[in-house]
Design a protein around this motif. Sequence first.
Motif, PDB file in Angstrom:
ATOM      1  N   GLY A 199       0.776  -1.229   0.000  1.00 48.96           N
ATOM      2  CA  GLY A 199       0.000   0.000   0.000  1.00 48.96           C
ATOM      3  C   GLY A 199       0.805   1.274   0.000  1.00 48.96           C
ATOM      4  O   GLY A 199       0.227   2.368   0.065  1.00 48.96           O
ATOM      5  N   ALA A 200       2.120   1.189  -0.073  1.00 48.81           N
ATOM      6  CA  ALA A 200       2.942   2.395  -0.106  1.00 48.81           C
ATOM      7  C   ALA A 200       2.834   3.057  -1.476  1.00 48.81           C
ATOM      8  O   ALA A 200       2.945   2.392  -2.511  1.00 48.81           O
ATOM      9  CB  ALA A 200       4.396   2.068   0.186  1.00 48.81           C
ATOM     10  N   LEU A 201       2.628   4.361  -1.487  1.00 48.68           N
ATOM     11  CA  LEU A 201       2.659   5.102  -2.740  1.00 48.68           C
ATOM     12  C   LEU A 201       4.077   5.066  -3.298  1.00 48.68           C
ATOM     13  O   LEU A 201       5.042   5.218  -2.546  1.00 48.68           O
ATOM     14  CB  LEU A 201       2.242   6.552  -2.503  1.00 48.68           C
ATOM     15  CG  LEU A 201       2.230   7.441  -3.750  1.00 48.68           C
ATOM     16  CD1 LEU A 201       0.973   7.195  -4.570  1.00 48.68           C
ATOM     17  CD2 LEU A 201       2.352   8.914  -3.373  1.00 48.68           C
ATOM     18  N   PRO A 202       4.249   4.853  -4.607  1.00 49.50           N
ATOM     19  CA  PRO A 202       5.597   4.913  -5.193  1.00 49.50           C
ATOM     20  C   PRO A 202       6.098   6.349  -5.278  1.00 49.50           C
ATOM     21  O   PRO A 202       6.020   7.009  -6.313  1.00 49.50           O
ATOM     22  CB  PRO A 202       5.411   4.280  -6.578  1.00 49.50           C
ATOM     23  CG  PRO A 202       3.967   4.459  -6.904  1.00 49.50           C
ATOM     24  CD  PRO A 202       3.243   4.418  -5.593  1.00 49.50           C
ATOM     25  N   GLY A 203       6.583   6.854  -4.148  1.00 51.40           N
ATOM     26  CA  GLY A 203       7.011   8.248  -4.051  1.00 51.40           C
ATOM     27  C   GLY A 203       8.298   8.521  -4.809  1.00 51.40           C
ATOM     28  O   GLY A 203       9.119   7.629  -5.033  1.00 51.40           O
ATOM     29  N   ILE A 204       8.487   9.790  -5.157  1.00 54.61           N
ATOM     30  CA  ILE A 204       9.661  10.200  -5.932  1.00 54.61           C
ATOM     31  C   ILE A 204      10.933  10.104  -5.082  1.00 54.61           C
ATOM     32  O   ILE A 204      11.921   9.485  -5.480  1.00 54.61           O
ATOM     33  CB  ILE A 204       9.471  11.625  -6.472  1.00 54.61           C
ATOM     34  CG1 ILE A 204       8.198  11.724  -7.325  1.00 54.61           C
ATOM     35  CG2 ILE A 204      10.713  12.054  -7.258  1.00 54.61           C
ATOM     36  CD1 ILE A 204       8.139  10.807  -8.512  1.00 54.61           C
ATOM     37  N   LEU A 205      10.940  10.723  -3.885  1.00 57.35           N
ATOM     38  CA  LEU A 205      12.115  10.619  -3.024  1.00 57.35           C
ATOM     39  C   LEU A 205      12.320   9.188  -2.549  1.00 57.35           C
ATOM     40  O   LEU A 205      13.457   8.730  -2.373  1.00 57.35           O
ATOM     41  CB  LEU A 205      11.999  11.576  -1.836  1.00 57.35           C
ATOM     42  CG  LEU A 205      12.793  12.883  -1.995  1.00 57.35           C
ATOM     43  CD1 LEU A 205      12.234  13.701  -3.144  1.00 57.35           C
ATOM     44  CD2 LEU A 205      12.784  13.693  -0.713  1.00 57.35           C
ATOM     45  N   ARG A 206      11.233   8.481  -2.322  1.00 58.32           N
ATOM     46  CA  ARG A 206      11.334   7.068  -1.935  1.00 58.32           C
ATOM     47  C   ARG A 206      12.143   6.297  -2.970  1.00 58.32           C
ATOM     48  O   ARG A 206      13.045   5.522  -2.625  1.00 58.32           O
ATOM     49  CB  ARG A 206       9.935   6.476  -1.798  1.00 58.32           C
ATOM     50  CG  ARG A 206       9.879   4.974  -1.512  1.00 58.32           C
ATOM     51  CD  ARG A 206       8.425   4.513  -1.499  1.00 58.32           C
ATOM     52  NE  ARG A 206       8.285   3.089  -1.206  1.00 58.32           N
ATOM     53  CZ  ARG A 206       8.400   2.117  -2.103  1.00 58.32           C
ATOM     54  NH1 ARG A 206       8.661   2.427  -3.372  1.00 58.32           N
ATOM     55  NH2 ARG A 206       8.262   0.857  -1.748  1.00 58.32           N
ATOM     56  N   ALA A 207      11.840   6.495  -4.246  1.00 60.52           N
ATOM     57  CA  ALA A 207      12.556   5.789  -5.309  1.00 60.52           C
ATOM     58  C   ALA A 207      14.029   6.174  -5.327  1.00 60.52           C
ATOM     59  O   ALA A 207      14.907   5.311  -5.514  1.00 60.52           O
ATOM     60  CB  ALA A 207      11.905   6.089  -6.657  1.00 60.52           C
TER      61      ALA A 207
END
Length: 268
Positions: A199-207
């Motif tokens: 359920g985690a959004l594929p975030g930009i900083l996360r990537a």
Amino acid sequence: MTIWLNGQMLPAAEARIDPADRGFTLGDGLFETIRIKDGQPRHLPRHLARLTAGTALLRLPLPYESAALSEAMAALIAATGTKDGVLRLTLSRGTGARGVLPPPDARPTAMMTVAPAAHMTAPVAAVIARSTRRNEHSPLSRLKSLNYLDSILARQEAAERGADEALLLNCAGRLAESSIANLFLSVGGRLLTPPVADGALPGILRALILERHGAEEAPLTPDDLARADEAFLTNSLGLRPLLSVDGAPVGNGSAGPVLARLLAEPDL
């Protein structure tokens, strides 16, 4: 306030969106929040790639090519004189008759606005939301859709419980993310974040942190918060230390060395 609406630059007071627009009536659309630094939108290709993937999933026509959107952003940033701020791109499916089935000839509404900088740096005391959960089975968990009601419920609950933010569990009881950010835990020398499948959004900083800093996707539960040496939250506007959850400190209750190292990287 100057905005960009469907290819035109105009004062916000003169802007008009049709009352039958499905973004308003049904939340049928997407958005991207993009940080502006030194007059430039940061990580723009990644934002546009995520937007394009979202429109494909929703079968929502994207009325402008990436190059045209980039030019429009540059023009709006220049027109507003923004050096340090936030740009929001909102895309709805446009008008349609009553009912949920989209019209076959949809004419989307596209709007861009710019606001002053709102850097996410303040330390966070969070609670685990009890009022709602993140549905990891829904494809919408992977999109920045115009419907943020689960996040709104969670954030309201956090405020009522005296906290800055809420962490959302998924349907299986695992950690997914916060109401507006991705979650990272440092546990025994490993930097971990919940997987998109949870359920985690594929975030930009996360990537970027996954790619550049040896972070790993791993299923996480509330018990892992007690084992963590430090924790922090990330979104396109910044990184914030997560110091406590439900009144219990994470690690020693202060920002840790992993976050300090990330904050020193100029491109995050």
